[in-house]
Design an enzyme around this catalytic site. Structure first.
Site, PDB file in Angstrom:
ATOM      1  CG  HIS A 309      -2.086   0.881   1.102  1.00  0.00           C
ATOM      2  ND1 HIS A 309      -2.020   2.231   1.300  1.00  0.00           N
ATOM      3  CD2 HIS A 309      -3.372   0.604   0.753  1.00  0.00           C
ATOM      4  CE1 HIS A 309      -3.221   2.746   1.094  1.00  0.00           C
ATOM      5  NE2 HIS A 309      -4.060   1.792   0.750  1.00  0.00           N
ATOM      6  CG  ASP A 366      -8.517  -4.508  -2.525  1.00  0.00           C
ATOM      7  OD1 ASP A 366      -9.726  -4.330  -2.345  1.00  0.00           O
ATOM      8  OD2 ASP A 366      -7.748  -3.625  -2.957  1.00  0.00           O
TER       9      ASP A 366
HETATM   10  N1  ACO Z   1       4.061  -7.792  -4.662  1.00  0.00           N
HETATM   11  C1  ACO Z   1       5.382  -7.821  -4.847  1.00  0.00           C
HETATM   12  N2  ACO Z   1       6.187  -6.745  -4.776  1.00  0.00           N
HETATM   13  C2  ACO Z   1       5.608  -5.585  -4.493  1.00  0.00           C
HETATM   14  C3  ACO Z   1       4.228  -5.463  -4.275  1.00  0.00           C
HETATM   15  C4  ACO Z   1       3.432  -6.634  -4.359  1.00  0.00           C
HETATM   16  N3  ACO Z   1       2.129  -6.586  -4.155  1.00  0.00           N
HETATM   17  N4  ACO Z   1       3.916  -4.178  -4.013  1.00  0.00           N
HETATM   18  C5  ACO Z   1       5.058  -3.504  -4.075  1.00  0.00           C
HETATM   19  N5  ACO Z   1       6.085  -4.350  -4.365  1.00  0.00           N
HETATM   20  C6  ACO Z   1       7.512  -3.997  -4.456  1.00  0.00           C
HETATM   21  C7  ACO Z   1       7.807  -3.237  -5.734  1.00  0.00           C
HETATM   22  O1  ACO Z   1       8.152  -4.111  -6.762  1.00  0.00           O
HETATM   23  C8  ACO Z   1       8.928  -2.349  -5.289  1.00  0.00           C
HETATM   24  O2  ACO Z   1      10.089  -3.135  -5.218  1.00  0.00           O
HETATM   25  P1  ACO Z   1      11.531  -2.479  -5.580  1.00  0.00           P
HETATM   26  O3  ACO Z   1      11.756  -1.438  -4.523  1.00  0.00           O
HETATM   27  O4  ACO Z   1      12.503  -3.616  -5.510  1.00  0.00           O
HETATM   28  O5  ACO Z   1      11.402  -1.880  -6.947  1.00  0.00           O
HETATM   29  C9  ACO Z   1       8.561  -1.977  -3.859  1.00  0.00           C
HETATM   30  O6  ACO Z   1       7.774  -3.074  -3.380  1.00  0.00           O
HETATM   31  C10 ACO Z   1       7.786  -0.678  -3.745  1.00  0.00           C
HETATM   32  O7  ACO Z   1       6.662  -0.792  -4.599  1.00  0.00           O
HETATM   33  P2  ACO Z   1       5.939   0.410  -5.324  1.00  0.00           P
HETATM   34  O8  ACO Z   1       5.211  -0.100  -6.530  1.00  0.00           O
HETATM   35  O9  ACO Z   1       6.904   1.538  -5.528  1.00  0.00           O
HETATM   36  O10 ACO Z   1       4.891   0.862  -4.213  1.00  0.00           O
HETATM   37  P3  ACO Z   1       3.710   1.843  -4.456  1.00  0.00           P
HETATM   38  O11 ACO Z   1       3.478   2.526  -3.166  1.00  0.00           O
HETATM   39  O12 ACO Z   1       3.926   2.680  -5.649  1.00  0.00           O
HETATM   40  O13 ACO Z   1       2.499   0.849  -4.827  1.00  0.00           O
HETATM   41  C11 ACO Z   1       0.665  -0.574  -4.673  1.00  0.00           C
HETATM   42  C12 ACO Z   1       1.502   0.492  -3.971  1.00  0.00           C
HETATM   43  C13 ACO Z   1       0.217  -0.095  -6.066  1.00  0.00           C
HETATM   44  C14 ACO Z   1      -0.571  -0.833  -3.843  1.00  0.00           C
HETATM   45  C15 ACO Z   1       1.503  -1.859  -4.809  1.00  0.00           C
HETATM   46  O14 ACO Z   1       1.925  -2.289  -3.535  1.00  0.00           O
HETATM   47  C16 ACO Z   1       0.774  -2.964  -5.542  1.00  0.00           C
HETATM   48  O15 ACO Z   1       0.803  -3.008  -6.772  1.00  0.00           O
HETATM   49  N6  ACO Z   1       0.094  -3.888  -4.798  1.00  0.00           N
HETATM   50  C17 ACO Z   1      -0.688  -4.922  -5.420  1.00  0.00           C
HETATM   51  C18 ACO Z   1      -2.007  -4.352  -5.926  1.00  0.00           C
HETATM   52  C19 ACO Z   1      -2.958  -4.081  -4.792  1.00  0.00           C
HETATM   53  O16 ACO Z   1      -3.158  -4.884  -3.903  1.00  0.00           O
HETATM   54  N7  ACO Z   1      -3.597  -2.896  -4.867  1.00  0.00           N
HETATM   55  C20 ACO Z   1      -4.600  -2.488  -3.870  1.00  0.00           C
HETATM   56  C21 ACO Z   1      -4.096  -1.336  -3.044  1.00  0.00           C
HETATM   57  S1  ACO Z   1      -5.224  -0.946  -1.778  1.00  0.00           S
HETATM   58  C22 ACO Z   1      -6.437  -0.173  -2.587  1.00  0.00           C
HETATM   59  O17 ACO Z   1      -6.303   0.558  -3.503  1.00  0.00           O
HETATM   60  C23 ACO Z   1      -7.720  -0.372  -2.069  1.00  0.00           C
END
Ligand code: ACO
Length: 431
Positions: A309, A366
């Protein structure tokens, strides 16, 4: 004593003093409203991770501590003692309703449950297999056509219809959703009943048929209330920020909420609940217990949907509540869902793996909500629609903050241009 009301920034030998704004929970922000005017320079914050775009009184989140409060009330207390309609009132109007206010609000929702008969023709013109989020966005926008007296620009007056517009939107989204479901399956449309409460009425319109009323088990109605309540608001998330952006132009409530539906659809946001179930189903079909999937997620080959998140760097408090409620619902209904076992295993493995621990990736709301909705017979492609129904009070509250603030100001970010510098037009025969 250091000055906490002003920050200073030095650039090219000049100093700029920036006022500091402090929120009621002590959050501090450098106020850069006049920075460009004074310095000619803008700030850069791709994805807005460090930018406060507004002041808001609706929701407080502390992502490091895993705190979520609507209008000051902890989400845990609301989840235990309140229900969706009461929480919707709280989110929109800023206070817990008195018994009279709550009854009046419920009556208004009941009064506005049915949709204009001619809207049925709109549904008929869409393909049967249209994604329900596409239909929802279109139908919410179309409300402005059928109820034009509620689709006014409030920036410069006409605030009288707000209560009716808010109730119309919150009540009709569930009718629209149920109608979309019935028509996609070729089933007769079921009309709302005046005697049923919000969630029971929704499930009645989904699952009754003309000769047999769907008796909603109390445990299912409680679970539906909980899911909607937990989604009611979440401050400046992608869809709510979109709603505020659209509202800032003076667009009406229905147009603004429709933009929220579109923003919510994506799998990184509200679409994650559908993506989680599809991921769990794929893992199950592969005969994997989740170990292989986690290994691939660490290599960047896939994402563990329902994890991570932008704001929470701790357990999402909604995920804690929903994880427990999910177990209880399945147990009470006597359902053994292998996807729940896989989800539990994924959570256990991820929370003990340095990849996820170091990046502070925890389950979000979720991760378990889809398993609950499956148990209630909600089709997978409607999960995000339920999220949208739940989020409606939040969008209404934020639209109100922007559209009725008395200080109309269009949202208009700037950019750093990285395209070509000036070049001259080349006639086609010379290219
Ligand atoms: N699985 C694996 N790796 C992940 C995940 C995940 N779910 N989420 C983040 N990471 C990793 C990224 O690859 C990144 O790694 P790196 O530093 O080696 O490049 C690091 O963690 C940071 O990730 P970001 O994408 O920069 O985090 P951001 O804050 O931009 O994204 C998000 C947040 C979009 C929610 C992301 O965690 C994600 O895609 N999660 C899965 C989708 C999801 O569950 N969305 C619902 C969010 S809650 C909502 O909207 C109700």
């Amino acid at each position: 004593m250091p000055d906490t009301k002003t920050a200073s920034l030095q650039f090219l030998g000049k100093q700029y003093n920036l006022p500091v704004r402090i929120g009621t929970e002590g959050e501090a922000a450098f106020d850069i409203t006049r920075l460009r005017e004074q310095s000619g320079v803008i700030t850069f914050d791709e994805g807005y991770g460090n930018t406060g775009s507004c002041e808001s009184t609706v929701t407080y989140i502390d992502g490091e501590k895993g705190i979520l409060r609507y209008r000051g009330y902890p989400i845990e207390q609301l989840a235990e003692h309140s229900h969706f309609v009461e929480t919707a009132y709280l989110v929109i109007y800023g206070k817990l309703p008195s018994p009279v206010e709550r009854a009046k609000f419920s009556d208004l929702l009941t009064e506005h449950a049915a949709i204009h008969e001619r809207m049925v023709y709109l549904f008929e013109s869409y393909p049967r297999d249209a994604h329900p989020m596409a239909l929802l966005g279109a139908m919410v926008n179309a409300l402005a056509c059928y109820y034009p007296h509620l689709a006014t620009n409030t920036h410069f007056g006409d605030k009288d219809n707000f209560d009716e517009a808010a109730a119309t939107l919150i009540s009709k989204v569930r009718t629209i959703t149920a109608m979309a479901y019935r028509m996609s399956r070729g089933l007769p449309v079921i009309y709302p009943r005046r005697t049923l409460k919000y969630c029971e009425n929704f499930l009645h319109m989904m699952f009754s048929d003309p000769y047999d009323h769907y008796e909603c088990p109390p445990v299912v109605s409680r679970a539906m209330n909980l899911i909607l309540l937990l989604h009611a608001d979440h401050e400046q998330n992608c869809s709510t920020a979109t709603v505020r952006m659209v509202a800032s132009s003076g667009a009406n409530l229905f147009a603004s909420a429709a933009s929220g539906v579109c923003a919510l659809w994506g799998p990184f946001h509200g679409g994650a609940n559908q993506a989680v179930i599809e991921m769990l189903q794929a893992i199950h079909a592969d005969g994997d217990d989740g170990t292989r999937f986690i290994a691939e997620a660490k290599l960047g080959k896939n994402r563990l949907m329902g994890f991570g998140h932008r704001i929470y760097k701790n357990y999402d408090p909604r995920a804690k509540i929903i994880g427990k409620a999910c177990e209880e619902l399945l147990q009470t209904l006597g359902i053994k869902d292998p996807l729940l076992d896989i989800a539990r295993r994924l959570e256990y493995v991820a929370l003990n793996d340095s990849y996820f621990v170091d990046r502070k990736l925890y389950p979000n709301v979720d991760f378990y909500s889809g398993i609950m909705m499956r148990a209630m017979n909600i089709p997978v492609n409607m999960f995000t629609v339920l999220f949208a129904i739940g989020r409606m009070p939040g969008w209404v509250a934020h639209w109100r903050e922007v559209a009725m603030s008395g200080r109309p100001r269009i949202y208009r970010p700037r950019q750093i241009y990285t395209g070509s510098v000036k070049r001259d037009y080349v006639p086609i025969e010379q290219r």
